[in-house]
Design a protein around this motif. Sequence first.
Motif, PDB file in Angstrom:
ATOM      1  N   SER A 204      57.913 -30.836  48.901  1.00  0.00           N
ATOM      2  CA  SER A 204      58.012 -30.726  47.445  1.00  0.00           C
ATOM      3  C   SER A 204      56.621 -30.786  46.833  1.00  0.00           C
ATOM      4  O   SER A 204      55.825 -31.673  47.157  1.00  0.00           O
ATOM      5  N   ASP A 218      60.092 -26.548  45.682  1.00  0.00           N
ATOM      6  CA  ASP A 218      60.726 -27.322  46.745  1.00  0.00           C
ATOM      7  C   ASP A 218      61.206 -26.346  47.815  1.00  0.00           C
ATOM      8  O   ASP A 218      61.899 -25.381  47.511  1.00  0.00           O
ATOM      9  N   ASN A 240      63.585 -23.911  45.746  1.00  0.00           N
ATOM     10  CA  ASN A 240      63.889 -24.197  44.348  1.00  0.00           C
ATOM     11  C   ASN A 240      62.555 -24.244  43.614  1.00  0.00           C
ATOM     12  O   ASN A 240      61.729 -25.125  43.871  1.00  0.00           O
ATOM     13  N   SER A 256      65.022 -23.472  36.854  1.00  0.00           N
ATOM     14  CA  SER A 256      64.499 -23.104  38.173  1.00  0.00           C
ATOM     15  C   SER A 256      65.259 -21.930  38.766  1.00  0.00           C
ATOM     16  O   SER A 256      66.411 -21.665  38.412  1.00  0.00           O
ATOM     17  N   GLN A 258      66.590 -20.371  42.454  1.00  0.00           N
ATOM     18  CA  GLN A 258      67.008 -20.929  43.731  1.00  0.00           C
ATOM     19  C   GLN A 258      67.382 -19.824  44.716  1.00  0.00           C
ATOM     20  O   GLN A 258      67.809 -18.737  44.317  1.00  0.00           O
ATOM     21  N   GLN A 260      68.828 -19.361  49.092  1.00  0.00           N
ATOM     22  CA  GLN A 260      69.185 -20.000  50.366  1.00  0.00           C
ATOM     23  C   GLN A 260      69.697 -18.944  51.335  1.00  0.00           C
ATOM     24  O   GLN A 260      70.362 -17.978  50.940  1.00  0.00           O
ATOM     25  N   GLN A 294      74.710 -23.608  36.418  1.00  0.00           N
ATOM     26  CA  GLN A 294      74.194 -22.951  37.611  1.00  0.00           C
ATOM     27  C   GLN A 294      74.876 -21.595  37.811  1.00  0.00           C
ATOM     28  O   GLN A 294      76.080 -21.456  37.608  1.00  0.00           O
TER      29      GLN A 294
END
Length: 443
Positions: A204, A218, A240, A256, A258, A260, A294
């Motif tokens: 981070s 992060d 993130n 932010s 994000q 994945q 989100q």
Amino acid sequence: MRSGLLGAGLAIAAALSAAGVAAAGTLEDAQALIDKDNGPAAYRILKPEERARAGEPDFDYALGLAAMDSGKPAEAAAAFERVLAVDPDHLQARAELGRAYIALNEPEAARRELATVKAQETVPPGVKEAIARYVDALDTGLSGGGTTLKSHLELSAGYDSNVNNSTADNRILIPAFAGLGYATLSSSATGQEDAFAQVAGRVSLTHGLSIGRSLFADVNASYRGNAEYDQFNQAIAGFNVGAAQRTPDWGSFSLSMQGQSYWIDGQPYRYTVGGLGQWNYRSEGKTDYGVYLQYAHLSYPSNQGQNANRYTAGATIGQSFSGSREPYAYAGMYGGYEKVTHSGFDHLSNRFLGGRLGGEITLVSQLRGYASASIEVADYKDPDPLFLTERHTVRSDASIGVRYALNDAVTLGANVSYTNSDSNIVLYEYDRVVAGLSLGVDF
């Protein structure tokens, strides 16, 4: 930065004062609470007396300290200014006024008050050194606290009763093919138990732009391998990245991006990209409030018909309690909608609603215990083409564990968790128990 400035401010006040605030009754009780670092309680005593006693230097000074400790810098600044209007040589009040100006994002005014205190010939050398450190803290605050980098690595191993989250029934009846009788599921489609080992890491980075404003990034990754059923080995990598704004009175706000990637048996299973907006606030009574929105786009490389957009809104609340065991409790609720992008797979679109609660407490020195529970209900839009009914699933999770701090950087842990998925379609019903030990290191 606030805790460091508070400590510096109290040290300056103690060094400058040959005797404490001399008062009786209400003021004396409040000062005793301030001396015990319980400013919010002192503030609740003094605030109702403000209209009647404003202008009394001792009262205003104590009210200013209590207001600062309660996260009310504007009220604190007004109280310290009243002190100086009556007694311009009250160095303690002037130093505390500088601290209040820092919290109000008025750096030049803060520097002026601190310089005035530092220039006094009657100020002991040790206090001048403290003021210098205070000014350094101000400079650091102007840059948003500088740049910090934190890393965490965790190794874990244990037992998993259902590594593939699958039903325990190996023979099921599929209504769309009822005429063929019961279908026999392969071993990969039924629950399998196994031992596992996992490595997970996180880095981070926070970079301050100005007082209360920062950028953050992060990055995290993990790999979990099974002893026997390696076709269910999993790898996850995510990021993130965003910006945060902290305010004196309204908490902090962040936005932010994000992403994945989720891999199974060395093959990409799902990619996720999206964004997150959050608001967090801690009250003077150490209650934490949070609200978030989100969005995520889910992409399945090997089955694009499952691609979906997921929208989630939620709220959380947490409470820190006083006492040597430092208990903390929290709860939250969330809900949303997941809509597949291909109309031919609308039976996978669903609305969901969930909640969670938990807490942690110090059991003995350096040993912290925690527990949590959650539940999520999902109702699907269209009938499943094989089972000819709309899917309804309730997932429940519970976890309990302990963490032992060997030192500031190394932690040992033990955890047991249970998951139950209850559905009107047998293929999605399963139970799972995971137990493991872990070693965590902070860098």
